[in-house]
Design a protein around this motif. Structure first.
Motif, mmCIF file in Angstrom:
data_model
loop_
_atom_site.group_PDB
_atom_site.id
_atom_site.type_symbol
_atom_site.label_atom_id
_atom_site.label_comp_id
_atom_site.label_asym_id
_atom_site.label_seq_id
_atom_site.Cartn_x
_atom_site.Cartn_y
_atom_site.Cartn_z
ATOM 1 N N ASP A 95 34.198 -27.424 -20.320
ATOM 2 C CA ASP A 95 34.222 -28.762 -19.721
ATOM 3 C C ASP A 95 33.462 -29.801 -20.529
ATOM 4 O OD1 ASP A 95 31.654 -27.904 -19.220
ATOM 5 O OD2 ASP A 95 31.692 -28.291 -17.067
ATOM 6 N N ARG A 96 32.721 -29.357 -21.549
ATOM 7 C CA ARG A 96 32.041 -30.295 -22.442
ATOM 8 C C ARG A 96 32.988 -30.876 -23.488
ATOM 9 N NH1 ARG A 96 26.559 -29.876 -22.936
ATOM 10 N NH2 ARG A 96 26.845 -31.801 -24.136
ATOM 11 N N PHE A 97 34.209 -30.379 -23.521
ATOM 12 C CA PHE A 97 35.166 -30.820 -24.537
ATOM 13 C C PHE A 97 36.453 -31.409 -23.961
ATOM 14 C CE2 PHE A 97 32.725 -27.340 -26.516
ATOM 15 C CZ PHE A 97 32.188 -28.018 -27.597
ATOM 16 N N THR A 98 36.705 -31.178 -22.686
ATOM 17 C CA THR A 98 38.004 -31.573 -22.133
ATOM 18 C C THR A 98 38.174 -33.080 -21.989
ATOM 19 O OG1 THR A 98 37.080 -31.150 -19.923
ATOM 20 C CG2 THR A 98 38.415 -29.408 -20.914
ATOM 21 N N ASP A 99 37.099 -33.845 -22.157
ATOM 22 C CA ASP A 99 37.244 -35.303 -22.098
ATOM 23 C C ASP A 99 37.956 -35.863 -23.319
ATOM 24 O OD1 ASP A 99 34.978 -34.540 -23.640
ATOM 25 O OD2 ASP A 99 34.253 -36.621 -23.585
#
Length: 241
Positions: A23-27
């Motif tokens: 979830d630290r990369f899905t943005d």
């Protein structure tokens, strides 16, 4: 949205290696966590693994991830596979991050470590698990764990095909390959890594003309021991603007 592929190491699969940080990369990315070498959802024929086979698996995963080149991050054996993929399929890789990579397996200490690990894993998987865990984290990190936390780590089942991936770790040779990497590359060395010591990462950096180098103060399992620093380094490099 650009795809980001995260390649796991020897003693993990995609979910166990990256599930806690996806979830630290899905943005910014469509995140892929492909399994390979018999781990997780990957299936391969019986017999020894080859680096060429793993590269073919990953290249196919990258092609299925989208039409644009993919940002590619690999840890440990995953860094070896990522580097070989970037060298042989440059059209598939946009930017490359290699965490705790090594370029070949002829180093006597490396052979001692991996031969011992493989022998223990073959003789008694519980002993192999203990050996792997003792070198996955720094002494300081392990010493700070509660006994129940350590017991929980030891009780987890290793991913399928672990012995085959350890064996492959004894047969790596990228010395004639790394210079073909053309993607902008960040090589990350880990200052407290006893499994793949810092000098291996430095050697990989020196062999890739397009690479930069940084260090993180952590043991081998950087995304578990020091996830904040590791994720920050990855994001800062992949999002330079």
């Amino acid at each position: 949205m650009t795809a980001l592929a995260l390649l796991h190491g020897t003693n993990s699969d995609g979910p166990s290696a990256f599930g806690h940080v996806i979830d630290r990369f899905t943005d910014q990315w469509k995140v892929l966590t492909p399994d390979y070498g018999g781990a997780g959802r990957s299936t391969v024929a019986d017999g020894p693994l080859s680096l060429e086979l793993l590269v073919a698996e990953i290249a196919e995963a990258l092609r299925s991830g989208g039409e644009e080149p993919t940002d590619l991050v690999g840890h440990s054996l995953g860094a070896v596979v990522a580097a070989a993929t970037a060298a042989t399929h440059p059209e598939l890789v946009h930017r490359l991050v290699l965490i705790a990579p090594w370029s070949d397996s002829r180093n006597p200490r490396h052979r001692l470590m991996f031969e011992t690990w493989l022998g223990l894993q073959t003789l008694d998987p519980e002993l192999g698990q203990r050996f792997g865990l003792s070198h996955a984290f720094s002494p300081t990190f392990l010493a700070a764990l509660e006994q129940q936390q350590l017991d929980a780590m030891l009780s987890s089942n290793p991913p399928a095909g672990l012995d085959r991936r350890i064996d492959l770790g004894l047969r790596i040779d990228l010395t004639e390959t790394l210079s073909a990497v053309t993607a902008p590359t960040l090589v990350i060395g880990l200052t407290k890594d006893s499994l793949v010591p810092l000098e291996h990462a430095r050697s990989v950096h020196q062999a890739i003309p397009t690479s930069t180098f940084t260090e993180i103060d952590t043991g081998h399992a950087a995304l578990l021991e020091n996830p904040e620093a590791t994720v920050t380094a990855i994001r800062t490099f992949l999002l330079p603007n």
